[in-house]
Design an enzyme around this catalytic site. Sequence first.
Site, short mmCIF file in Angstrom:
data_model
loop_
_atom_site.label_atom_id
_atom_site.label_comp_id
_atom_site.label_asym_id
_atom_site.label_seq_id
_atom_site.Cartn_x
_atom_site.Cartn_y
_atom_site.Cartn_z
CG ASP A 1 -3.68 -6.98 -0.78
OD1 ASP A 1 -2.44 -6.88 -0.68
OD2 ASP A 1 -4.26 -7.10 -1.87
CG LEU A 2 -3.20 -2.36 4.98
CD1 LEU A 2 -2.48 -1.98 6.26
CD2 LEU A 2 -4.39 -1.45 4.75
#
Length: 198
Positions: A1-2
């Site tokens: 979940d950058l």
Amino acid sequence: DLKVSNLLMTDKGCVKTADFGLARAYGVPVKPMTPKVVTLWYRAPELLLGTTTQTTSIDMWAVGCILAELLAHKPLLPGTSEIHQIDLIVQLLGTPSENIWPGFSKLPLVGQYSLRKQPYNNLKHKFPWLSEAGLRLLHFLFMYDPKKRATAGDCLESSYFKEKPLPCEPELMPTFPHHRNKRAAPATSEGQSKRCKP
């Protein structure tokens, strides 16, 4: 979940990635996975169009969104829904096709969307101050075809990171006040009195 809010920086200039709640184990052979990963604003187009196979290229798309956000000082693609997100991507990069993205027409959700006809890539208009090397890096990070998208290794080799201004040395990084105060704190009166005694 950058995403930007999941990147933490130490006072020594070391970037740490946080929040692995949406992380998936990745290996060979690639197994089918849900496309409901990555926060919407940073989600790669193949995820939005329902791909069931994922590679590290989805992370590199998110890296492109993060780099663009740092350059613009605001989110690049702040969609309010998956349909809106796809439309923002098309407005920025042009309409995808089989020519530039082999396999595009076979993605599960392609038939559910009516994509606007937009023949141009507008990255240069979005970032008119960015150098050619910086634009080239963004172009490679935002390739529609996941197989052609820049890898982390490609990015590290980019000439953009060799241009001025160069990154500052880690010891010159801004620090948090309590660290700064600790470094610059004068000797305590107790310590001074010990030194003064014969």
